[in-house]
Design a protein around this motif. Structure first.
Motif, PDB file in Angstrom:
ATOM      1  N   LEU A 256       0.823  -1.206   0.000  1.00  9.72           N
ATOM      2  CA  LEU A 256       0.000   0.000   0.000  1.00  9.72           C
ATOM      3  C   LEU A 256       0.862   1.263   0.000  1.00  9.72           C
ATOM      4  O   LEU A 256       0.553   2.247  -0.672  1.00  9.72           O
ATOM      5  CB  LEU A 256      -0.923  -0.006   1.220  1.00  9.72           C
ATOM      6  CG  LEU A 256      -1.963  -1.130   1.301  1.00  9.72           C
ATOM      7  CD1 LEU A 256      -2.675  -1.089   2.644  1.00  9.72           C
ATOM      8  CD2 LEU A 256      -2.958  -1.011   0.172  1.00  9.72           C
ATOM      9  N   LEU A 257       1.958   1.238   0.753  1.00  9.76           N
ATOM     10  CA  LEU A 257       2.861   2.390   0.797  1.00  9.76           C
ATOM     11  C   LEU A 257       3.506   2.639  -0.556  1.00  9.76           C
ATOM     12  O   LEU A 257       3.638   3.794  -1.000  1.00  9.76           O
ATOM     13  CB  LEU A 257       3.934   2.164   1.865  1.00  9.76           C
ATOM     14  CG  LEU A 257       4.985   3.268   2.030  1.00  9.76           C
ATOM     15  CD1 LEU A 257       4.321   4.566   2.450  1.00  9.76           C
ATOM     16  CD2 LEU A 257       6.047   2.842   3.032  1.00  9.76           C
ATOM     17  N   LEU A 258       3.909   1.575  -1.247  1.00  8.27           N
ATOM     18  CA  LEU A 258       4.526   1.721  -2.562  1.00  8.27           C
ATOM     19  C   LEU A 258       3.543   2.273  -3.578  1.00  8.27           C
ATOM     20  O   LEU A 258       3.906   3.104  -4.426  1.00  8.27           O
ATOM     21  CB  LEU A 258       5.077   0.371  -3.029  1.00  8.27           C
ATOM     22  CG  LEU A 258       5.740   0.349  -4.411  1.00  8.27           C
ATOM     23  CD1 LEU A 258       6.952   1.268  -4.429  1.00  8.27           C
ATOM     24  CD2 LEU A 258       6.149  -1.072  -4.791  1.00  8.27           C
ATOM     25  N   CYS A 259       2.300   1.843  -3.503  1.00  8.43           N
ATOM     26  CA  CYS A 259       1.306   2.326  -4.458  1.00  8.43           C
ATOM     27  C   CYS A 259       0.975   3.794  -4.243  1.00  8.43           C
ATOM     28  O   CYS A 259       0.663   4.509  -5.191  1.00  8.43           O
ATOM     29  CB  CYS A 259       0.036   1.484  -4.353  1.00  8.43           C
ATOM     30  SG  CYS A 259       0.230  -0.208  -4.931  1.00  8.43           S
ATOM     31  N   ARG A 260       1.024   4.247  -3.000  1.00  7.95           N
ATOM     32  CA  ARG A 260       0.642   5.632  -2.716  1.00  7.95           C
ATOM     33  C   ARG A 260       1.795   6.600  -2.925  1.00  7.95           C
ATOM     34  O   ARG A 260       1.588   7.735  -3.374  1.00  7.95           O
ATOM     35  CB  ARG A 260       0.127   5.734  -1.285  1.00  7.95           C
ATOM     36  CG  ARG A 260      -0.305   7.149  -0.898  1.00  7.95           C
ATOM     37  CD  ARG A 260      -0.888   7.207   0.492  1.00  7.95           C
ATOM     38  NE  ARG A 260      -2.117   6.422   0.618  1.00  7.95           N
ATOM     39  CZ  ARG A 260      -2.860   6.390   1.722  1.00  7.95           C
ATOM     40  NH1 ARG A 260      -2.483   7.087   2.784  1.00  7.95           N
ATOM     41  NH2 ARG A 260      -3.961   5.664   1.765  1.00  7.95           N
ATOM     42  N   HIS A 261       3.027   6.201  -2.603  1.00  4.42           N
ATOM     43  CA  HIS A 261       4.177   7.113  -2.654  1.00  4.42           C
ATOM     44  C   HIS A 261       5.297   6.532  -3.530  1.00  4.42           C
ATOM     45  O   HIS A 261       6.469   6.576  -3.147  1.00  4.42           O
ATOM     46  CB  HIS A 261       4.713   7.378  -1.243  1.00  4.42           C
ATOM     47  CG  HIS A 261       3.712   7.964  -0.306  1.00  4.42           C
ATOM     48  ND1 HIS A 261       3.259   9.264  -0.408  1.00  4.42           N
ATOM     49  CD2 HIS A 261       3.065   7.424   0.754  1.00  4.42           C
ATOM     50  CE1 HIS A 261       2.388   9.508   0.557  1.00  4.42           C
ATOM     51  NE2 HIS A 261       2.240   8.415   1.276  1.00  4.42           N
ATOM     52  N   SER A 262       4.964   6.012  -4.685  1.00  5.41           N
ATOM     53  CA  SER A 262       5.978   5.371  -5.520  1.00  5.41           C
ATOM     54  C   SER A 262       7.026   6.362  -6.009  1.00  5.41           C
ATOM     55  O   SER A 262       8.233   6.074  -5.988  1.00  5.41           O
ATOM     56  CB  SER A 262       5.299   4.684  -6.711  1.00  5.41           C
ATOM     57  OG  SER A 262       4.576   5.628  -7.487  1.00  5.41           O
ATOM     58  N   ALA A 263       6.619   7.552  -6.458  1.00  6.58           N
ATOM     59  CA  ALA A 263       7.573   8.538  -6.967  1.00  6.58           C
ATOM     60  C   ALA A 263       8.496   9.042  -5.864  1.00  6.58           C
ATOM     61  O   ALA A 263       9.715   9.183  -6.066  1.00  6.58           O
ATOM     62  CB  ALA A 263       6.832   9.707  -7.617  1.00  6.58           C
ATOM     63  N   ASP A 264       7.941   9.302  -4.693  1.00  7.42           N
ATOM     64  CA  ASP A 264       8.764   9.770  -3.569  1.00  7.42           C
ATOM     65  C   ASP A 264       9.757   8.701  -3.126  1.00  7.42           C
ATOM     66  O   ASP A 264      10.926   8.998  -2.846  1.00  7.42           O
ATOM     67  CB  ASP A 264       7.873  10.166  -2.397  1.00  7.42           C
ATOM     68  CG  ASP A 264       7.001  11.370  -2.714  1.00  7.42           C
ATOM     69  OD1 ASP A 264       7.464  12.239  -3.474  1.00  7.42           O
ATOM     70  OD2 ASP A 264       5.859  11.428  -2.224  1.00  7.42           O
ATOM     71  N   LEU A 265       9.301   7.470  -3.061  1.00  8.79           N
ATOM     72  CA  LEU A 265      10.198   6.386  -2.654  1.00  8.79           C
ATOM     73  C   LEU A 265      11.307   6.161  -3.681  1.00  8.79           C
ATOM     74  O   LEU A 265      12.446   5.838  -3.322  1.00  8.79           O
ATOM     75  CB  LEU A 265       9.397   5.098  -2.453  1.00  8.79           C
ATOM     76  CG  LEU A 265       8.405   5.106  -1.291  1.00  8.79           C
ATOM     77  CD1 LEU A 265       7.622   3.802  -1.260  1.00  8.79           C
ATOM     78  CD2 LEU A 265       9.130   5.313   0.037  1.00  8.79           C
ATOM     79  N   TRP A 266      10.976   6.348  -4.963  1.00 10.09           N
ATOM     80  CA  TRP A 266      11.998   6.187  -5.991  1.00 10.09           C
ATOM     81  C   TRP A 266      13.058   7.280  -5.879  1.00 10.09           C
ATOM     82  O   TRP A 266      14.258   7.026  -6.028  1.00 10.09           O
ATOM     83  CB  TRP A 266      11.360   6.195  -7.367  1.00 10.09           C
ATOM     84  CG  TRP A 266      12.347   6.138  -8.487  1.00 10.09           C
ATOM     85  CD1 TRP A 266      12.654   7.123  -9.356  1.00 10.09           C
ATOM     86  CD2 TRP A 266      13.171   5.021  -8.842  1.00 10.09           C
ATOM     87  NE1 TRP A 266      13.619   6.702 -10.241  1.00 10.09           N
ATOM     88  CE2 TRP A 266      13.959   5.429  -9.943  1.00 10.09           C
ATOM     89  CE3 TRP A 266      13.329   3.738  -8.341  1.00 10.09           C
ATOM     90  CZ2 TRP A 266      14.874   4.576 -10.550  1.00 10.09           C
ATOM     91  CZ3 TRP A 266      14.252   2.892  -8.946  1.00 10.09           C
ATOM     92  CH2 TRP A 266      15.004   3.320 -10.038  1.00 10.09           C
ATOM     93  N   ASN A 267      12.639   8.515  -5.613  1.00  6.62           N
ATOM     94  CA  ASN A 267      13.597   9.605  -5.423  1.00  6.62           C
ATOM     95  C   ASN A 267      14.505   9.349  -4.236  1.00  6.62           C
ATOM     96  O   ASN A 267      15.717   9.605  -4.291  1.00  6.62           O
ATOM     97  CB  ASN A 267      12.852  10.929  -5.235  1.00  6.62           C
ATOM     98  CG  ASN A 267      12.274  11.462  -6.526  1.00  6.62           C
ATOM     99  OD1 ASN A 267      12.876  11.324  -7.585  1.00  6.62           O
ATOM    100  ND2 ASN A 267      11.101  12.068  -6.453  1.00  6.62           N
ATOM    101  N   ILE A 268      13.933   8.840  -3.156  1.00  8.25           N
ATOM    102  CA  ILE A 268      14.745   8.515  -1.982  1.00  8.25           C
ATOM    103  C   ILE A 268      15.723   7.392  -2.300  1.00  8.25           C
ATOM    104  O   ILE A 268      16.902   7.433  -1.904  1.00  8.25           O
ATOM    105  CB  ILE A 268      13.834   8.146  -0.805  1.00  8.25           C
ATOM    106  CG1 ILE A 268      12.995   9.358  -0.380  1.00  8.25           C
ATOM    107  CG2 ILE A 268      14.645   7.630   0.377  1.00  8.25           C
ATOM    108  CD1 ILE A 268      11.949   9.045   0.673  1.00  8.25           C
ATOM    109  N   GLY A 269      15.258   6.382  -3.035  1.00 16.38           N
ATOM    110  CA  GLY A 269      16.150   5.279  -3.400  1.00 16.38           C
ATOM    111  C   GLY A 269      17.288   5.723  -4.298  1.00 16.38           C
ATOM    112  O   GLY A 269      18.429   5.256  -4.152  1.00 16.38           O
ATOM    113  N   ILE A 270      17.017   6.624  -5.242  1.00 18.65           N
ATOM    114  CA  ILE A 270      18.075   7.138  -6.120  1.00 18.65           C
ATOM    115  C   ILE A 270      19.140   7.858  -5.300  1.00 18.65           C
ATOM    116  O   ILE A 270      20.343   7.669  -5.497  1.00 18.65           O
ATOM    117  CB  ILE A 270      17.476   8.080  -7.180  1.00 18.65           C
ATOM    118  CG1 ILE A 270      16.726   7.277  -8.243  1.00 18.65           C
ATOM    119  CG2 ILE A 270      18.570   8.907  -7.851  1.00 18.65           C
ATOM    120  CD1 ILE A 270      16.086   8.146  -9.301  1.00 18.65           C
ATOM    121  N   SER A 271      18.701   8.697  -4.379  1.00 16.21           N
ATOM    122  CA  SER A 271      19.655   9.464  -3.579  1.00 16.21           C
ATOM    123  C   SER A 271      20.497   8.566  -2.673  1.00 16.21           C
ATOM    124  O   SER A 271      21.709   8.770  -2.543  1.00 16.21           O
ATOM    125  CB  SER A 271      18.900  10.500  -2.745  1.00 16.21           C
ATOM    126  OG  SER A 271      19.781  11.237  -1.942  1.00 16.21           O
TER     127      SER A 271
END
Length: 366
Positions: free
Chosen positions: A246-261
């Protein structure tokens, strides 16, 4: 197929091929071996991708991934590796710097203009001027060439992503956000390579040079991806009630930015800079500053991850059980899942508002 889409697709890939060929030419000039022209064959992959994209996608892009950018990385990164690891011409001498000043002053062009007969025409003068300019460029310091290729490489990645036709899954607003992110990312990457590889003690350590180039190559892999501005459209099943999903579906773009950094850019940059300072004793003012900057960015990204998790957990506490099962009681939130008829009736009765006791019943029910 629209003419503008076709033109953008062809021109962008042509710029990629030309820049890659310039890098291969510099490798052959530095190594003095014609066999390195075989690196130009890597551009055949980009030509193949161009044909397939024009045939099956009508020149438009793909969802979440840009094959043209990825193949451009494949065709250019090996040439930059060979130039950076070449030992003989890494440091400029006073003679080559003086030659570069002569080129900027255009003394050779003025002499050529005076010695050229007037009856030969302007075309011959232009050709001879171009020939002299190219011959003078070949004598420029190799460090200047390598830095210029790094700079134009990053600029073409941004400009090329801008010119490439977008797919149906990304909007113009998302593309503008992505390009602004790429500008900041490219500046950090260029600073990382120039600030670390210019240190003479680092140049004498082959393993350290290879480690820096590996981290640089790893950081370049974020450019073909578009996940930083796109949300993953996932449809939850009735039994899918796991919090990470559920967290991935709601904040996928934010989580991807955090993972890139954390895992592609600031995290690896921080680890390598700490190794340089602690183990190899390479300490200077700029290195300390950018190390502190990486520490601050990593801490802020971790803080943002914690905030997103806490907010999401708090939102689950006020969420009805039917919402977790896939049905929303709020009419403004669309449902992506379907329930069996029995469950649907039960959940809809739970979401129904309390009827007013004083309101009269319709005549058809009396």
């Amino acid at each position: 197929m629209e003419l503008l889409v076709l033109l953008n697709a062809l021109v962008t890939r042509l710029l990629f091929v030309l820049h890659s060929l310039i890098g291969v030419w510099r490798v052959t000039e530095v190594k003095k071996e014609p066999k390195y022209w075989l690196l130009a064959l890597l551009n055949l992959l980009l030509c193949l991708e161009t044909g397939l994209t024009l045939k099956f996608k009508q020149g438009k892009g793909y969802k979440w991934f840009s094959p043209a950018i990825f193949l451009y990385l494949i065709s250019t990164v090996p040439s930059l590796w060979l130039l950076e690891t070449h030992r003989e011409t890494q440091f400029c001498s006073n003679e080559t710097e003086q030659i570069w000043e002569n080129i900027s002053n255009r003394e050779d062009f003025n002499q050529l203009k005076e010695s050229t007969p007037k009856n030969e025409g302007a075309d011959h003068h232009i050709i001879e001027s171009a020939r002299v300019f190219v011959s003078q460029l070949s004598t420029v310091c190799e460090t200047v060439w390598t830095l210029g290729l790094h700079q134009t490489f990053l600029l073409l990645l941004i400009i090329g992503r801008w010119l490439l036709p977008i797919g149906g899954e990304i909007t113009r607003d998302q593309l503008s956000q992505l390009l602004l992110m790429f500008v900041g990312t490219a500046a950090d990457i260029l600073e990382f390579t120039s600030e670390t590889l210019e240190v003479e003690n680092v140049r004498h350590n082959h393993a350290l040079v290879y480690a820096i180039l590996c981290v640089w190559t790893w950081s370049m892999l974020q450019f073909p991806l578009d996940l930083a501005v796109q949300h993953i459209g996932c449809k939850l099943s009735v039994s899918s009630t796991r919090v990470p999903t559920l967290l991935l579906c709601r904040h996928s773009a934010d989580l991807w930015n955090i993972g890139i950094s954390l895992f592609i850019q600031d995290g690896p940059f921080l680890v390598l800079r700490l190794i340089l300072m602690s183990y190899f004793k390479v300490i200077n003012q700029m290195l300390v500053f950018f190390t502190a900057k990486n520490i601050l960015v990593v801490m802020l990204q971790l803080y943002r991850l914690i905030v997103l998790s806490l907010d999401f957990r708090a939102s689950l506490q006020y969420l009805p059980s039917s919402r977790i099962g896939g049905v929303s009681c709020c009419p403004c939130e669309p449902n992506d899942t379907t329930l069996p008829p029995s469950n649907w009736d039960t959940d809809m009765r739970e979401c129904t508002a309390i009827p007013l006791e004083d309101s009269p019943a319709p005549s058809e029910y009396q």
